[in-house]
Design a protein around this motif. Structure first.
Motif, PDB file in Angstrom:
ATOM      1  N   THR A   7       0.825  -1.196   0.000  1.00 45.90           N
ATOM      2  CA  THR A   7       0.000   0.000   0.000  1.00 45.90           C
ATOM      3  C   THR A   7       0.864   1.254   0.000  1.00 45.90           C
ATOM      4  N   GLY A   8       0.493   2.215  -0.839  1.00 47.06           N
ATOM      5  CA  GLY A   8       1.226   3.463  -0.893  1.00 47.06           C
ATOM      6  C   GLY A   8       0.922   4.220  -2.161  1.00 47.06           C
ATOM      7  N   VAL A   9       1.583   5.343  -2.315  1.00 41.41           N
ATOM      8  CA  VAL A   9       1.486   6.121  -3.545  1.00 41.41           C
ATOM      9  C   VAL A   9       2.678   5.743  -4.418  1.00 41.41           C
ATOM     10  N   TYR A  10       2.385   5.392  -5.647  1.00 36.68           N
ATOM     11  CA  TYR A  10       3.414   4.941  -6.580  1.00 36.68           C
ATOM     12  C   TYR A  10       3.720   6.042  -7.583  1.00 36.68           C
ATOM     13  N   TYR A  11       5.005   6.273  -7.767  1.00 30.42           N
ATOM     14  CA  TYR A  11       5.475   7.304  -8.672  1.00 30.42           C
ATOM     15  C   TYR A  11       6.419   6.711  -9.708  1.00 30.42           C
ATOM     16  N   CYS A  12       6.470   7.312 -10.877  1.00 29.17           N
ATOM     17  CA  CYS A  12       7.522   6.990 -11.833  1.00 29.17           C
ATOM     18  C   CYS A  12       8.321   8.261 -12.091  1.00 29.17           C
ATOM     19  N   ALA A  13       9.561   8.067 -12.470  1.00 29.86           N
ATOM     20  CA  ALA A  13      10.448   9.185 -12.744  1.00 29.86           C
ATOM     21  C   ALA A  13      11.560   8.708 -13.670  1.00 29.86           C
ATOM     22  N   ALA A  14      12.253   9.655 -14.300  1.00 28.92           N
ATOM     23  CA  ALA A  14      13.262   9.324 -15.307  1.00 28.92           C
ATOM     24  C   ALA A  14      14.648   9.771 -14.866  1.00 28.92           C
ATOM     25  N   ALA A  15      15.637   9.014 -15.294  1.00 32.39           N
ATOM     26  CA  ALA A  15      17.035   9.340 -15.004  1.00 32.39           C
ATOM     27  C   ALA A  15      17.903   8.833 -16.155  1.00 32.39           C
ATOM     28  N   ALA A  16      19.176   9.185 -16.123  1.00 32.20           N
ATOM     29  CA  ALA A  16      20.080   8.697 -17.167  1.00 32.20           C
ATOM     30  C   ALA A  16      20.305   7.193 -17.032  1.00 32.20           C
ATOM     31  N   TYR A  17      20.463   6.734 -15.795  1.00 34.42           N
ATOM     32  CA  TYR A  17      20.722   5.320 -15.523  1.00 34.42           C
ATOM     33  C   TYR A  17      19.972   4.884 -14.284  1.00 34.42           C
ATOM     34  N   CYS A  18      19.609   3.618 -14.243  1.00 31.56           N
ATOM     35  CA  CYS A  18      18.903   3.096 -13.073  1.00 31.56           C
ATOM     36  C   CYS A  18      19.700   3.274 -11.793  1.00 31.56           C
ATOM     37  N   HIS A  19      21.019   3.187 -11.895  1.00 34.03           N
ATOM     38  CA  HIS A  19      21.807   3.245 -10.672  1.00 34.03           C
ATOM     39  C   HIS A  19      22.044   4.672 -10.183  1.00 34.03           C
ATOM     40  N   ASP A  20      21.507   5.647 -10.870  1.00 32.00           N
ATOM     41  CA  ASP A  20      21.588   7.020 -10.370  1.00 32.00           C
ATOM     42  C   ASP A  20      20.814   7.128  -9.056  1.00 32.00           C
ATOM     43  N   GLY A  21      21.261   8.002  -8.181  1.00 31.16           N
ATOM     44  CA  GLY A  21      20.556   8.217  -6.931  1.00 31.16           C
ATOM     45  C   GLY A  21      19.194   8.841  -7.167  1.00 31.16           C
ATOM     46  N   MET A  22      18.303   8.698  -6.178  1.00 36.61           N
ATOM     47  CA  MET A  22      16.944   9.196  -6.332  1.00 36.61           C
ATOM     48  C   MET A  22      16.929  10.685  -6.660  1.00 36.61           C
ATOM     49  N   GLY A  23      17.875  11.426  -6.124  1.00 33.63           N
ATOM     50  CA  GLY A  23      17.945  12.861  -6.391  1.00 33.63           C
ATOM     51  C   GLY A  23      18.226  13.197  -7.841  1.00 33.63           C
ATOM     52  N   SER A  24      18.694  12.220  -8.622  1.00 32.81           N
ATOM     53  CA  SER A  24      18.977  12.442 -10.031  1.00 32.81           C
ATOM     54  C   SER A  24      17.779  12.177 -10.920  1.00 32.81           C
ATOM     55  N   TYR A  25      16.716  11.626 -10.333  1.00 29.96           N
ATOM     56  CA  TYR A  25      15.520  11.351 -11.120  1.00 29.96           C
ATOM     57  C   TYR A  25      14.689  12.624 -11.253  1.00 29.96           C
ATOM     58  N   GLY A  26      14.049  12.780 -12.403  1.00 30.23           N
ATOM     59  CA  GLY A  26      13.232  13.959 -12.653  1.00 30.23           C
ATOM     60  C   GLY A  26      11.948  13.622 -13.361  1.00 30.23           C
TER      61      GLY A  26
END
Length: 122
Positions: A91-110
């Motif tokens: 249970t929760g709110v699900y989000y999607c976001a984009a980054a250059a690579y999967c291994h980028d830190g969450m702060g790199s997703y936009g």
């Protein structure tokens, strides 16, 4: 402004399934890695799955491994998350976001969307 839009959430019983969609506005998703994140009540946002660009390698966090499947449809400019055997802790709110690579830190997703609520309950 480029952003992603999540859909497909809802109320489901334990053991049930949902398929979340992540649609892109203003960006071409196959140029990016796309991650799915979850924020459960009282917890910090966490990553749960990601699909890389190009080679489309997929990654799953232990909590969802074997139950969730991430995929992309470049023709539709979308990424999906098939969720099976859902549990109350999903249970929760699900989000999607984009980054250059999967291994980028969450702060790199936009291009974060508004999220879609998933509730797993009897």
């Amino acid at each position: 402004q480029a952003h992603l839009e999540e859909s497909g959430g809802g109320l489901v019983h334990p053991g049930g399934s949902l398929r979340l969609s992540c649609a892109a506005n203003g960006i071409t998703l196959d140029d990016y890695a796309v991650g799915w994140f979850r924020q459960s009540p009282g917890k910090e946002r966490e990553g749960i799955s990601c699909i890389d660009r190009a080679d489309a390698n997929t990654y799953y966090w232990d909590s969802v491994k074997g139950r969730f499947t991430i995929s992309r449809d470049n023709a539709k400019n979308a990424v999906y998350l098939q969720m099976n055997n859902l549990k109350s802790e999903d249970t929760g709110v699900y989000y999607c976001a984009a980054a250059a690579y999967c291994h980028d830190g969450m702060g790199s997703y936009g291009a974060w969307g508004q999220g879609t609520q998933v509730t797993v309950s009897l």
